[in-house]
Scaffold this motif. Sequence first.
Motif, PDB file in Angstrom:
ATOM      1  N   PRO A 279       0.833  -1.212   0.000  1.00 26.40           N
ATOM      2  CA  PRO A 279       0.000   0.000   0.000  1.00 26.40           C
ATOM      3  C   PRO A 279       0.864   1.257   0.000  1.00 26.40           C
ATOM      4  CG  PRO A 279       0.117  -0.929   2.203  1.00 26.40           C
ATOM      5  CD  PRO A 279       0.818  -1.905   1.299  1.00 26.40           C
ATOM      6  N   SER A 280       0.284   2.370  -0.425  1.00 25.94           N
ATOM      7  CA  SER A 280       1.001   3.645  -0.440  1.00 25.94           C
ATOM      8  C   SER A 280       0.142   4.747   0.171  1.00 25.94           C
ATOM      9  CB  SER A 280       1.403   4.018  -1.864  1.00 25.94           C
ATOM     10  OG  SER A 280       2.412   3.189  -2.348  1.00 25.94           O
ATOM     11  N   PRO A 281      -0.073   4.668   1.473  1.00 28.15           N
ATOM     12  CA  PRO A 281      -0.811   5.764   2.119  1.00 28.15           C
ATOM     13  C   PRO A 281       0.031   7.035   2.116  1.00 28.15           C
ATOM     14  CG  PRO A 281       0.150   4.325   3.766  1.00 28.15           C
ATOM     15  CD  PRO A 281       0.389   3.667   2.440  1.00 28.15           C
ATOM     16  N   LYS A 282      -0.623   8.159   2.137  1.00 25.02           N
ATOM     17  CA  LYS A 282       0.066   9.457   2.160  1.00 25.02           C
ATOM     18  C   LYS A 282       1.049   9.572   1.005  1.00 25.02           C
ATOM     19  CE  LYS A 282      -0.334   9.792   7.197  1.00 25.02           C
ATOM     20  NZ  LYS A 282       0.390   9.986   8.477  1.00 25.02           N
ATOM     21  N   THR A 296       1.144  16.823   4.032  1.00 22.75           N
ATOM     22  CA  THR A 296       0.497  15.667   3.426  1.00 22.75           C
ATOM     23  C   THR A 296      -0.890  16.040   2.911  1.00 22.75           C
ATOM     24  OG1 THR A 296       1.637  14.246   5.021  1.00 22.75           O
ATOM     25  CG2 THR A 296      -0.216  13.283   3.821  1.00 22.75           C
ATOM     26  N   ARG A 299      -6.511  14.021   1.377  1.00 20.00           N
ATOM     27  CA  ARG A 299      -6.915  12.760   0.739  1.00 20.00           C
ATOM     28  C   ARG A 299      -5.945  12.510  -0.406  1.00 20.00           C
ATOM     29  NH1 ARG A 299     -12.021  13.685  -0.504  1.00 20.00           N
ATOM     30  NH2 ARG A 299     -11.820  14.026  -2.750  1.00 20.00           N
ATOM     31  N   SER A 300      -5.099  11.505  -0.255  1.00 25.49           N
ATOM     32  CA  SER A 300      -4.040  11.238  -1.218  1.00 25.49           C
ATOM     33  C   SER A 300      -4.541  10.382  -2.375  1.00 25.49           C
ATOM     34  CB  SER A 300      -2.876  10.512  -0.525  1.00 25.49           C
ATOM     35  OG  SER A 300      -2.166  11.373   0.330  1.00 25.49           O
ATOM     36  N   SER A 302      -4.976   7.090  -4.603  1.00 29.98           N
ATOM     37  CA  SER A 302      -5.335   5.788  -4.059  1.00 29.98           C
ATOM     38  C   SER A 302      -4.186   4.800  -4.041  1.00 29.98           C
ATOM     39  CB  SER A 302      -6.497   5.197  -4.869  1.00 29.98           C
ATOM     40  OG  SER A 302      -6.134   5.085  -6.246  1.00 29.98           O
TER      41      SER A 302
END
Length: 369
Positions: A279-282, A296, A299-300, A302
Amino acid sequence: MRSTVRSVRTRGGRTARAATAAAVCAAALAALTAVPAQAHQQSHRQPHWELKDTGVPDVRFRGLAAVGRQTAWVAGTDGTVLRTTDGGDSWRNVSPPGAEELQFRDIEAFDARRAVVLAIGEGEASRVYRTDDGGATWTESFRNTDERAFYDCLTFFDRRHGLALSDPVDGKFRILSTSDGGRSWKVLPSSGMPAAQDGEAGFAAGGQCLVASGPRDVWLATGGAERARVLHSADRGLTWTASDAPLPAGDPARGVFALAFRDRAHGIAVGGDYRPDQPSPKAAARTGDGGRTWRTADRSPSAYRSGAAWLPHSRTAALAVGPTGTDLTTDGGRTWRTVDTGSYDTVDCTPDLGCWAAGEQGRVARLER
């Protein structure tokens, strides 16, 4: 945005053209925000990526230089360089002879005839070529002879001045400079470059790990270390300052992969973890002070993104692309939403709303409305 030498284009009739382009951009943007994720399958009356047949399905294009809606250059694997001058209806293979073993990852174009392309890799695999006749002939203007260097990307401030970025050598990022449009290059002194972190490097993912805005400002993106960072120079690469970026870090596969600046103050950074099973949050951040500080996104995107570009004549709209799709922000990078699910590695836009994207399997597309 990535410097494709837009600032030196002909200025005659600029006001009228800018007003028209701004109106077109506003209308396109309003429609694009309403397009669902399957936009590329929707009616051609809505803005969407329209694939152009390049005829080379085995090539991955990570280098892209948009000159306008009609003219664009792409560069990729197997030493491939293509050029279109009719909006992507046809493509001419203008690859440098003997470059079949090279991996082109960045290309910067001044117009339909003049371009500079970068091959990446260790030692002599890192090379720079320039053409002045639309790719009919090329001149090799730089070949790296230091086995410790690995060049990732390049950028230009104007038709003469440009830089190329190498991963750290002797503990510091190495910068290559040209003052004659890429015909010759020299390594800049490293005294003004901060020390690199252990494992820190640039990502040769989409030609946007080194970007310029205006006559002297340039930023480079890093990853692979404990902290992702963005370094800034206000004197064409002689001295640099480093700032932490709040994107995923702490692993060789994580960091900032692409930057885009619409002026010397406002920029966006995208990246994440390029491994498809991670996953790649932020995965996005923004700055309003030239990269001194980064925030940051609320809402980044997806997933991991490797390319970014500001939409022309807009202070708040930008695109980010990656293998799993395209995201759009309309509030300067605070929030992002997916508007297309096609795979692209890089994106570039021009003042006449000539937005292009390129990626794997010979994919090149132009934003249509």
